[in-house]
Design an enzyme around this catalytic site. Structure first.
Site, mmCIF file in Angstrom:
data_model
loop_
_atom_site.group_PDB
_atom_site.id
_atom_site.type_symbol
_atom_site.label_atom_id
_atom_site.label_comp_id
_atom_site.label_asym_id
_atom_site.label_seq_id
_atom_site.Cartn_x
_atom_site.Cartn_y
_atom_site.Cartn_z
ATOM 1 N N SER A 34 -26.066 -5.516 0.391
ATOM 2 C CA SER A 34 -27.467 -5.127 0.297
ATOM 3 C C SER A 34 -27.983 -5.402 -1.108
ATOM 4 O O SER A 34 -27.211 -5.515 -2.062
ATOM 5 C CB SER A 34 -27.583 -3.632 0.610
ATOM 6 O OG SER A 34 -28.819 -3.120 0.179
ATOM 7 N N ASP B 269 -32.258 -1.849 8.070
ATOM 8 C CA ASP B 269 -30.869 -2.115 7.688
ATOM 9 C C ASP B 269 -30.112 -0.833 7.400
ATOM 10 O O ASP B 269 -28.944 -0.685 7.786
ATOM 11 C CB ASP B 269 -30.831 -2.997 6.434
ATOM 12 C CG ASP B 269 -31.087 -4.455 6.736
ATOM 13 O OD1 ASP B 269 -30.179 -5.259 6.516
ATOM 14 O OD2 ASP B 269 -32.196 -4.791 7.174
ATOM 15 N N GLU C 136 -23.525 -6.207 6.688
ATOM 16 C CA GLU C 136 -23.817 -5.831 5.309
ATOM 17 C C GLU C 136 -22.842 -4.727 4.892
ATOM 18 O O GLU C 136 -22.791 -3.676 5.524
ATOM 19 C CB GLU C 136 -25.258 -5.336 5.239
ATOM 20 C CG GLU C 136 -25.740 -4.945 3.875
ATOM 21 C CD GLU C 136 -27.191 -4.484 3.926
ATOM 22 O OE1 GLU C 136 -28.070 -5.360 3.919
ATOM 23 O OE2 GLU C 136 -27.428 -3.269 3.998
ATOM 24 N N CYS D 242 -39.598 -5.091 4.614
ATOM 25 C CA CYS D 242 -38.148 -5.007 4.796
ATOM 26 C C CYS D 242 -37.421 -6.335 4.966
ATOM 27 O O CYS D 242 -38.005 -7.398 5.022
ATOM 28 C CB CYS D 242 -37.799 -4.027 5.898
ATOM 29 S SG CYS D 242 -38.363 -2.343 5.509
ATOM 30 N N ASP D 243 -36.103 -6.171 5.098
ATOM 31 C CA ASP D 243 -35.139 -7.210 4.747
ATOM 32 C C ASP D 243 -35.167 -8.456 5.617
ATOM 33 O O ASP D 243 -35.129 -9.562 5.113
ATOM 34 C CB ASP D 243 -33.734 -6.614 4.789
ATOM 35 C CG ASP D 243 -33.570 -5.418 3.862
ATOM 36 O OD1 ASP D 243 -34.573 -4.735 3.601
ATOM 37 O OD2 ASP D 243 -32.453 -5.168 3.416
ATOM 38 N N LYS D 244 -35.160 -8.312 6.922
ATOM 39 C CA LYS D 244 -35.114 -9.479 7.801
ATOM 40 C C LYS D 244 -36.481 -9.770 8.401
ATOM 41 O O LYS D 244 -36.699 -10.849 8.944
ATOM 42 C CB LYS D 244 -34.103 -9.253 8.944
ATOM 43 C CG LYS D 244 -32.749 -8.771 8.488
ATOM 44 C CD LYS D 244 -32.101 -9.718 7.501
ATOM 45 C CE LYS D 244 -30.890 -9.106 6.847
ATOM 46 N NZ LYS D 244 -31.170 -7.971 5.964
#
Length: 572
Positions: free
Chosen positions: A483, A94, A457, A135-137
């Protein structure tokens, strides 16, 4: 033949030819031959095939060390009697993507990851699954794909980057880099300090060293029972994580032998446990999108409006960078997620089974909270409510999300004039050109799942705002998202989004906007007849892309209210 003898022979047959690739079935000769072309032998093919889903790559610090971790997982799988078979999926960073149109691809990648896991696992017919991700996704994408496959499954998240100790500057984490942009722009720090923060903050491999989306999602996965206790917050570069990787590889064989599938672990109760841990630790607002997506895959009813009640009944017991000076190393040393779960035990569903084969209650028997100043007791919380709030009103009839645990109390109630921007670039330029004044309410629209497309984001503008010293006087509202690194009066996920004709599409410069976090309201203070007239004049924008994933995504993605899931029937 007696029943007992028949059962013994049946069991013996299952143990020698349970996994479908024994030579007795000529129909599987081609499959056996192709696997042999990969280097597997007949003995290995007769053992459980354990898919090792790995998001390793060389363009993301949270993932660059996962190839090594996978080797230790494979050792554990082999020692326990399985055959590891590794494959990869994509993993966007990201932070690296958070520049212009690049970030439009990030949220859609979650569904690409889910589908890639689903496709390869279902096509190859594995017997168990180890998901290695940071991580995020990537973590939520793998969870979604694994739910669809419904195999015995265990997660190994990649761990946390160490906090950076920069001489003469102090301890810094990745969120500090973004805020340093605003500090430098406001003349608060020198070029030399700015360059040191840039070059030294990412000091090891691992997920960003703050309670951002990556570590929020790792904590949720652990609390839901999908990873071994302690997995979420153990440092990425440590012998402890290597040992955990091997143990994870061994444990998948136990789950296969017991036929404990991911849907045996994930249900409404365990999902609620995951949500509560994130609320209790002041986790990222992105977790609303992802847990709603989990619920969608599990056929559980959940949307972002449900988070108000969950947050109100979940005290805030931990608060870490970027919201305070405490960092995730402090959290780890205090006991990490297990210690936080221990403190929350009375409000959790502790009878749910986990990947250990035991219940959450049993897993917590020997857990100790080593620092009540880091992980607070329920009788002495930081706040009586969890980290997130859902605001509703004339500007957000279907709700909007704010991480109020990261907001200066001075901004809990704020009324100010709107400054309207139709994309992230416009507000970023306004901030860097110092065109924002104290008291303003910055409205950034057409950044929702359909409008961006991809629900960009806005963490950089949010961080610049804080770095410039405007976090206690200027609010930011968007139908996009933020974020986990974001703090301050930043309201996201405004629904309906502008692209769908939500009221945010009709805001004009100078309109008064009223924010009231304690009363959970977000209102556009104009007369109804004016709003109706503006609605009549409004025209839905054309789709921005003709080809590729960003041409398809806005046609099938749901409202952020439901997690921005792919809903081909457009019922959400």
């Amino acid at each position: 033949m007696s029943d007992s003898k028949s059962q013994k022979q049946k069991k013996a047959k299952k143990s020698s030819d349970a996994y479908g690739l024994g030579k007795k079935d000529p129909r599987l000769a081609y499959k056996r031959a192709l696997y042999m072309g990969c280097g597997y032998n007949q003995e290995e093919l007769n053992k459980p095939h354990i898919g090792i889903v790995n998001s390793f790559n060389e363009v993301n610090p949270g993932h660059i060390h996962l190839a090594e971790l996978a080797e230790h997982v494979k050792l554990g799988v082999k020692e326990a009697g399985g055959t590891p078979m590794e494959f990869n999926t994509i993993a966007i960073c990201d932070g690296i993507a958070n520049s212009g149109s690049n970030s439009k691809f990030v949220l859609p990648s979650r569904d690409i990851i889910a589908s890639s896991v689903e496709c390869l696992v279902q096509a190859h017919g594995f017997h168990g699954l180890v998901c290695i991700a940071s991580c995020d996704k990537i973590i939520p994408g793998m969870v979604m794909g694994a739910i669809r496959c419904n195999l015995p499954t265990i997660f190994l998240t990649g761990g946390v980057m160490d906090p950076a100790e920069i001489p003469n500057i102090g301890v810094k984490v990745t969120s500090d880099i973004k805020e340093a942009i605003g500090e430098w722009n406001a003349g608060k720090i020198t070029d030399e300090v700015f360059n040191l923060i840039e070059s030294m903050t990412c000091c090891t491999h691992g997920a960003c060293n703050m309670m951002g989306t990556a570590n929020t999602m790792a904590s949720i996965v652990e609390a839901m029972g999908l990873s071994l206790p302690g997995c979420a917050i153990i440092p990425a570069i440590s012998n402890e994580r290597i040992r955990l990787a091997k143990k994870t590889g061994k444990q998948i064989q136990y789950l296969v032998n017991k036929d404990i599938k991911i849907r045996d672990i994930l249900n409404k109760n365990s999902l609620e446990n995951g949500i509560r841990i994130a609320l209790a630790l002041g986790g990222s607002s992105n977790m609303v999108l992802h847990t709603c997506a989990f619920a969608y895959e599990l056929d559980i009813s959940l949307n972002h409006n449900d988070f108000n009640e969950l947050s109100k009944s979940t005290p805030l017991i931990g608060k870490f960078k970027p919201s305070t000076s405490l960092n995730l190393k402090d959290f780890y040393l205090a006991g990490g997620v297990p210690a936080a779960l221990l403190e929350l035990k009375s409000i959790l569903n502790i009878e749910e089974i986990t990947v250990t084969g035991a219940t959450l209650k049993e897993n917590l028997k020997n857990v100790v909270n080593h620092n009540n100043n880091v992980i607070h007791n329920l009788n002495n919380p930081i706040s009586e409510e969890g980290g997130l709030a859902v605001l509703k009103g004339s500007l957000a009839p279907d709700g909007a999300i704010i991480k109020h645990s990261a907001v200066n109390p001075k901004m809990f109630k704020h009324t100010g004039p709107a400054k309207v921007f139709d994309c992230e670039e416009e507000v970023k330029d306004a901030l860097l050109n110092k065109e924002v004044e104290k008291g303003d309410v910055l409205v950034i629209r057409y950044e929702g799942p359909k409008g961006a497309p991809g629900m960009r984001e806005l963490s950089l503008p949010a961080a610049i705002l804080i770095g410039m010293g405007l976090g206690d006087s200027v609010a930011m509202i968007t139908d996009g998202r933020y974020s986990g690194a974001s703090r301050g009066p930043c309201i996201g996920h405004v629904c309906p989004e502008a692209f769908d004709g939500g009221p945010i599409a009709f805001v004009e410069n100078g309109d008064t906007i009223k924010i009231d976090i304690p009363n959970r309201t977000l209102d556009l203070m104009i007369d109804d007849h004016i709003l109706k007239e503006r609605r009549k004049k409004w025209r839905k924008p054309k789709l921005k892309y003709r080809k590729g994933i960003l041409s398809l995504y806005p046609k099938i993605v749901s409202s952020a209210k439901y997690g921005a899931v792919l809903d081909f029937n457009n019922n959400r």
